[in-house]
Write an enzyme that holds these catalytic residues in place. Sequence first.
Site, mmCIF file in Angstrom:
data_model
loop_
_atom_site.group_PDB
_atom_site.id
_atom_site.type_symbol
_atom_site.label_atom_id
_atom_site.label_comp_id
_atom_site.label_asym_id
_atom_site.label_seq_id
_atom_site.Cartn_x
_atom_site.Cartn_y
_atom_site.Cartn_z
ATOM 1 C CG ASP A 7 -1.977 1.069 1.152
ATOM 2 O OD1 ASP A 7 -3.000 0.817 0.521
ATOM 3 O OD2 ASP A 7 -1.752 2.159 1.717
ATOM 4 C CG ASP B 296 -3.517 3.613 -2.196
ATOM 5 O OD1 ASP B 296 -4.502 2.863 -2.021
ATOM 6 O OD2 ASP B 296 -3.048 4.329 -1.315
#
Length: 736
Positions: free
Chosen positions: A589, A632
């Site tokens: 992440d 993301d």
Amino acid sequence: MLAKRDTHGLWPLFAAFALSGGLSLYALALARANHSPVALWLANGALVGWLVQRPLVRAWPVLLASFVGIFAAKLYLDDPLLQCLLLGACNVLETAIVCHVIQRRFPNITPDTRFTDLARVGVLAALAASLLCSLAMMCILNWWTQMDVLMVANTLFRAHFVGMVLSGSTSLVIVTPYLWRAPLARIGILARDLGMLAAITAGVLVEPRVPLVFLVYPPLLWLVFRHRFVGMVIGVAIIALGVSLATTLGIGPFNLVVGVTPAFRAVMGQVFIGVTCLVALPVALALSEQDRLRKQMQESELRYRLLADNSGDLVMRIRANGDRMYVSPSVKDLLGWEVDQFQRPRPDLIHPDDRERIAAEVVRLRMHGGTTTATYRLQHKDGHYLWIEAFARLVPSPDGDGAMDIIYTGRDVTERVRIEQALMESQSQLRTVTDNIPAVIARIDMNERYTYVNRYVEHVSGEVPAEIIGRTVHEVRGNALYDRLKPYLERAYAGHTVMFEYETTYRGKPMHFQCHYVPDRDAQGKVRGVYALTNEITHIKNTERELLRIAHQDSLTGLANRRYFSERVPAFLKQAQQHDIAVLLALVDIDNFKTINDTYGHAVGDVVLAEVGQCLQKLIREGEIVARIGGDEFVVLCNDINNIKQAQAFVQSLWERLHMTIDTGVAQVTVSMSVGAAICMNELSADAVMKFADDALYKAKEAGRDTYRFLAHGFGDNDGNDGNSGNEQIKLRRVQ
């Protein structure tokens, strides 16, 4: 009693009686008036679309009404009583078989149903049911004692099979609203196109001197492209009714062959109707599947927009008089305007071509409430226009004055609109090309020589028909292609109908074809040649491959997407268990990615995502999977890690190498990552492995980000976790 069984009353029973009886009476009376076999039997399939939506145990009253209708029609024509009963039962059984097979495979037909699968199941069911029904009818009528039994069986089977496909698909479209709702919104255009097809069909069928029936294909394909299933079903139905009337009455191009029986003319008409279905159905199925996937993608995008928090989209609260009580700061990045410059109503910024439409949408929203979505052009402060996709909802005002405000969310979709416009232009060019989809029709005699080839062969191979006629298949097609075609020719010469696909190259271009070999029989049923009907399906194959690629690839990073990852994980875990090896799954992440978007804009954020994706692609090895599964969030999956120590080293190396500074052209952006990883043994559940990795990622973020956390599962006491017991033991590896 029947009224109690049917929740809608008796009208469906009367409708089934009238429909089955009327169609039966029409087909039988027309055939007997002209002393010819029935060319098209529509009665059995007329109820398929109706009955396939409900269990047969509840639909038996409708089937009984259909049986009574067919029985009454045959009795009216003075058929023997016992024969009427038995033949009526055969026809109802054929309908029940098709409905039962479709229901078992597709209990509920929804907008998400894959129509390619539905069509395949329906056609196979119709094929089997028509064959059984035809055999039963031959036994009832003692037709096997006739000399031309094969011709009779062939004609009877084709009449039922083609009629079942046509009337069954038509009735299914009629009772399935989402298949016809959109085309009927353009009823005038549909009526015009159907009129053109009907006129051309009538023209070519009344022309007794020249065989021009192939001219119906261009308007039929135009209907398919413009109106999808509705155009195909109604168009093929028009052609089928015209052909059946022409063959039954002995007029038109099907009467050009001298000395044939009415039964053979009916066979020629049925073959032509079947070829027409083969030309139109694959195109309609491919386009419908493309529409379904596009609709799913649009719905997914809309749900994601509604769930996104703190995005960089333009957000406004608008009063009834147009005053904007709130304008998000993103208006500066999006349109170049300051917040105070955008507070007052600015309809002048809407493109002149869109103002009236947007004003009407606002009025509709104010009057009816709910939500609305619109795409329009909005002027940037620099003077150019951006395409904005706006979502608006009417909600009670937070001021507590009883007024209703509009909550507006808008985002820049200029690039997407340009892509869609390019796609529309490409589709327009594709339609222009496929308006003349080649359907090469040829006849080959028993010496494998061409005796007839239509002019469409010029569009495929560049050859002139006059140069082909009289030459053998071997001479025309060459050694390599002839070796592939010869087994199918031999089967056709043996009396079998053969359908197959093959790929070859013409003028340096690879092309894919679907070919249908039909035996040409004389009046005694003896094979005297083969009809070859060939359709080019290259564009359909290319479209299928492109749709498959789009469905499994993330367009921004080029990595696999969530769908592809979800499909591969179960097989990946099963293989690992079979070989008794561990599986490592790491969630990656990007830290503070929202801040990057808010600070530099979404374009910079996209560059960051693309660079991270490329970096991950370079880090993985053969056999490992890397995918983008969220905005993301990325995932790495591998099964060549031998132990916990090696797994932790791999995760630490992955985390360290993902630290980077990216030159976006606007600014130098330093990126850090949070990584959560889990190594598991003997775990078949993809959700469980993802849960372990997600727990580790949560721990990494909880520790302040820019770190990684590691979990081991399924290693027993050897993983060093003294605080757990039992068969499932988990250890947290913490980075200091």
